[in-house]
Motif scaffolding. Structure first.
Motif, PDB file in Angstrom:
ATOM      1  N   GLY A  19       0.793  -1.224   0.000  1.00 33.11           N
ATOM      2  CA  GLY A  19       0.000   0.000   0.000  1.00 33.11           C
ATOM      3  C   GLY A  19       0.823   1.270   0.000  1.00 33.11           C
ATOM      4  O   GLY A  19       0.254   2.371   0.033  1.00 33.11           O
ATOM      5  N   GLU A  20       2.135   1.154  -0.061  1.00 30.16           N
ATOM      6  CA  GLU A  20       2.996   2.353  -0.109  1.00 30.16           C
ATOM      7  C   GLU A  20       2.824   3.040  -1.459  1.00 30.16           C
ATOM      8  O   GLU A  20       2.912   2.415  -2.511  1.00 30.16           O
ATOM      9  CB  GLU A  20       4.457   1.955   0.074  1.00 30.16           C
ATOM     10  CG  GLU A  20       5.400   3.120   0.259  1.00 30.16           C
ATOM     11  CD  GLU A  20       5.265   3.755   1.638  1.00 30.16           C
ATOM     12  OE1 GLU A  20       5.576   4.952   1.741  1.00 30.16           O
ATOM     13  OE2 GLU A  20       4.855   3.066   2.586  1.00 30.16           O
ATOM     14  N   ARG A  21       2.569   4.333  -1.448  1.00 29.81           N
ATOM     15  CA  ARG A  21       2.361   5.075  -2.682  1.00 29.81           C
ATOM     16  C   ARG A  21       3.679   5.252  -3.424  1.00 29.81           C
ATOM     17  O   ARG A  21       4.644   5.797  -2.892  1.00 29.81           O
ATOM     18  CB  ARG A  21       1.724   6.422  -2.374  1.00 29.81           C
ATOM     19  CG  ARG A  21       0.293   6.295  -1.887  1.00 29.81           C
ATOM     20  CD  ARG A  21      -0.278   7.595  -1.414  1.00 29.81           C
ATOM     21  NE  ARG A  21      -0.227   8.637  -2.439  1.00 29.81           N
ATOM     22  CZ  ARG A  21      -0.818   9.823  -2.299  1.00 29.81           C
ATOM     23  NH1 ARG A  21      -1.473  10.098  -1.195  1.00 29.81           N
ATOM     24  NH2 ARG A  21      -0.735  10.717  -3.265  1.00 29.81           N
ATOM     25  N   VAL A  47      11.474   7.390  -2.723  1.00 31.51           N
ATOM     26  CA  VAL A  47      12.557   8.301  -3.087  1.00 31.51           C
ATOM     27  C   VAL A  47      13.801   7.541  -3.536  1.00 31.51           C
ATOM     28  O   VAL A  47      14.028   6.395  -3.159  1.00 31.51           O
ATOM     29  CB  VAL A  47      12.938   9.220  -1.904  1.00 31.51           C
ATOM     30  CG1 VAL A  47      11.770  10.094  -1.490  1.00 31.51           C
ATOM     31  CG2 VAL A  47      13.436   8.405  -0.712  1.00 31.51           C
ATOM     32  N   ARG A  48      14.565   8.224  -4.346  1.00 29.26           N
ATOM     33  CA  ARG A  48      15.921   7.786  -4.679  1.00 29.26           C
ATOM     34  C   ARG A  48      16.832   8.972  -4.426  1.00 29.26           C
ATOM     35  O   ARG A  48      16.605  10.051  -4.988  1.00 29.26           O
ATOM     36  CB  ARG A  48      16.039   7.328  -6.134  1.00 29.26           C
ATOM     37  CG  ARG A  48      17.479   6.954  -6.492  1.00 29.26           C
ATOM     38  CD  ARG A  48      17.679   6.895  -7.984  1.00 29.26           C
ATOM     39  NE  ARG A  48      17.557   5.528  -8.467  1.00 29.26           N
ATOM     40  CZ  ARG A  48      17.686   5.183  -9.752  1.00 29.26           C
ATOM     41  NH1 ARG A  48      17.891   6.124 -10.660  1.00 29.26           N
ATOM     42  NH2 ARG A  48      17.607   3.934 -10.115  1.00 29.26           N
ATOM     43  N   ALA A  49      17.835   8.752  -3.602  1.00 31.05           N
ATOM     44  CA  ALA A  49      18.741   9.849  -3.226  1.00 31.05           C
ATOM     45  C   ALA A  49      17.945  11.058  -2.732  1.00 31.05           C
ATOM     46  O   ALA A  49      18.215  12.202  -3.111  1.00 31.05           O
ATOM     47  CB  ALA A  49      19.637  10.226  -4.397  1.00 31.05           C
ATOM     48  N   THR A  97      11.711  -5.657  -3.648  1.00 28.34           N
ATOM     49  CA  THR A  97      12.949  -6.159  -4.259  1.00 28.34           C
ATOM     50  C   THR A  97      13.377  -5.238  -5.391  1.00 28.34           C
ATOM     51  O   THR A  97      14.555  -4.871  -5.511  1.00 28.34           O
ATOM     52  CB  THR A  97      12.756  -7.588  -4.782  1.00 28.34           C
ATOM     53  OG1 THR A  97      12.445  -8.456  -3.686  1.00 28.34           O
ATOM     54  CG2 THR A  97      14.023  -8.092  -5.463  1.00 28.34           C
ATOM     55  N   ASP A  98      12.412  -4.864  -6.239  1.00 28.01           N
ATOM     56  CA  ASP A  98      12.710  -3.893  -7.306  1.00 28.01           C
ATOM     57  C   ASP A  98      13.267  -2.610  -6.709  1.00 28.01           C
ATOM     58  O   ASP A  98      14.252  -2.052  -7.212  1.00 28.01           O
ATOM     59  CB  ASP A  98      11.440  -3.551  -8.095  1.00 28.01           C
ATOM     60  CG  ASP A  98      10.840  -4.723  -8.830  1.00 28.01           C
ATOM     61  OD1 ASP A  98      11.581  -5.641  -9.199  1.00 28.01           O
ATOM     62  OD2 ASP A  98       9.613  -4.714  -9.033  1.00 28.01           O
ATOM     63  N   ALA A  99      12.622  -2.140  -5.659  1.00 26.32           N
ATOM     64  CA  ALA A  99      13.041  -0.882  -5.035  1.00 26.32           C
ATOM     65  C   ALA A  99      14.482  -0.955  -4.554  1.00 26.32           C
ATOM     66  O   ALA A  99      15.283  -0.042  -4.798  1.00 26.32           O
ATOM     67  CB  ALA A  99      12.104  -0.540  -3.876  1.00 26.32           C
ATOM     68  N   ALA A 100      14.812  -2.058  -3.884  1.00 23.44           N
ATOM     69  CA  ALA A 100      16.172  -2.211  -3.359  1.00 23.44           C
ATOM     70  C   ALA A 100      17.192  -2.234  -4.489  1.00 23.44           C
ATOM     71  O   ALA A 100      18.258  -1.617  -4.394  1.00 23.44           O
ATOM     72  CB  ALA A 100      16.258  -3.477  -2.522  1.00 23.44           C
ATOM     73  N   LYS A 149      11.552   4.256   1.101  1.00 26.07           N
ATOM     74  CA  LYS A 149      10.514   5.136   1.605  1.00 26.07           C
ATOM     75  C   LYS A 149      11.110   6.508   1.903  1.00 26.07           C
ATOM     76  O   LYS A 149      12.255   6.617   2.321  1.00 26.07           O
ATOM     77  CB  LYS A 149       9.905   4.575   2.888  1.00 26.07           C
ATOM     78  CG  LYS A 149       9.138   3.284   2.701  1.00 26.07           C
ATOM     79  CD  LYS A 149       8.538   2.841   4.030  1.00 26.07           C
ATOM     80  CE  LYS A 149       7.791   1.525   3.885  1.00 26.07           C
ATOM     81  NZ  LYS A 149       7.184   1.105   5.176  1.00 26.07           N
ATOM     82  N   GLN A 150      10.307   7.535   1.719  1.00 25.47           N
ATOM     83  CA  GLN A 150      10.775   8.867   2.083  1.00 25.47           C
ATOM     84  C   GLN A 150      10.682   9.033   3.592  1.00 25.47           C
ATOM     85  O   GLN A 150       9.820   8.446   4.236  1.00 25.47           O
ATOM     86  CB  GLN A 150       9.969   9.947   1.374  1.00 25.47           C
ATOM     87  CG  GLN A 150       8.525  10.037   1.789  1.00 25.47           C
ATOM     88  CD  GLN A 150       7.848  11.235   1.150  1.00 25.47           C
ATOM     89  OE1 GLN A 150       8.506  12.101   0.586  1.00 25.47           O
ATOM     90  NE2 GLN A 150       6.539  11.293   1.240  1.00 25.47           N
ATOM     91  N   GLU A 151      11.567   9.811   4.129  1.00 25.56           N
ATOM     92  CA  GLU A 151      11.617   9.993   5.572  1.00 25.56           C
ATOM     93  C   GLU A 151      10.853  11.212   6.040  1.00 25.56           C
ATOM     94  O   GLU A 151      10.418  11.284   7.181  1.00 25.56           O
ATOM     95  CB  GLU A 151      13.075  10.091   6.037  1.00 25.56           C
ATOM     96  CG  GLU A 151      13.852   8.799   5.794  1.00 25.56           C
ATOM     97  CD  GLU A 151      15.274   8.877   6.304  1.00 25.56           C
ATOM     98  OE1 GLU A 151      15.628   9.943   6.850  1.00 25.56           O
ATOM     99  OE2 GLU A 151      16.018   7.902   6.158  1.00 25.56           O
TER     100      GLU A 151
END
Length: 202
Positions: free
Chosen positions: A18-20, A25-27, A177-180, A186-188
């Protein structure tokens, strides 16, 4: 070549718990911000999703919400005046390296004025429906007359030039897995997305 851009950004992120996706984020830069930067030379940019944007970036929502990419693209096209039809770049918000593919697409579409557009093909020979430049008129016509339920059906009646793009430039974020593997997380800070969109419009 003038073109508009539609960024579908209204998915549920069901495979991400459910994470939008547009808030990942990236960097420290939200994925939606990356997508907008990739399309910043467009005449107008239309984000389709439940997001807030600043001046210079249009937003709309598919009806009903979460109805999928076909509905999202139709909603985006509704924001483009018919008298301004030329080409429209469709770029999903979760393809962080799309900027590497876009020069290949733009170079080719300039050679294919009589066709219905160009579509990115990944290193496995798979069409990437949400990384393509379509004739605005042809795309609108296909959505209106065929009443498709999937992007595969949308492009079946279009004459598209397949363009091989750099490996990895079409990868999207469907799972953690794709994200990693793509350096996405996730954005902080909850205000990061709004700040990034504000910077782009300033």
């Amino acid at each position: 070549m003038e073109f508009d851009a539609i960024n579908p950004a209204g998915g549920r992120g069901s495979r991400l718990g459910g994470e939008r996706k547009e808030r990942l984020v990236r960097a420290d830069e939200p994925l939606l911000s990356l997508a907008i930067r990739a399309t910043e030379s467009a005449r107008r940019i239309v984000i389709v999703g439940d997001v807030a944007a600043r001046e210079g970036v249009m937003t709309t929502r598919e009806d009903p919400p979460f109805a999928g990419p076909v509905a999202a693209i139709a909603a985006g096209l509704a924001q483009i005046p018919r008298e301004d039809e030329s080409f429209v770049l469709v770029l999903a918000c979760d393809v962080p390296d799309a900027v590497k593919a876009l020069p290949y697409l733009r170079r080719q579409v300039g050679k294919e004025r009589s066709a219905d557009g160009v579509i990115a093909v990944d290193e496995h020979g798979v069409d990437q429906y949400l990384l393509a430049i379509y004739s605005t008129h042809s795309l609108r016509h296909a959505l209106r007359t065929e009443r498709p339920s999937s992007m595969r059906q949308v492009i079946e009646g279009l004459t598209l030039t397949r363009v091989r793009v750099p490996p990895g430039s079409t990868r999207d974020v469907d799972t953690w897995t794709d994200a990693a593997e793509l350096g996405v997380s996730k954005q902080e800070e909850t205000h990061a997305l709004s700040s990034a969109l504000g910077d782009l419009a300033s």
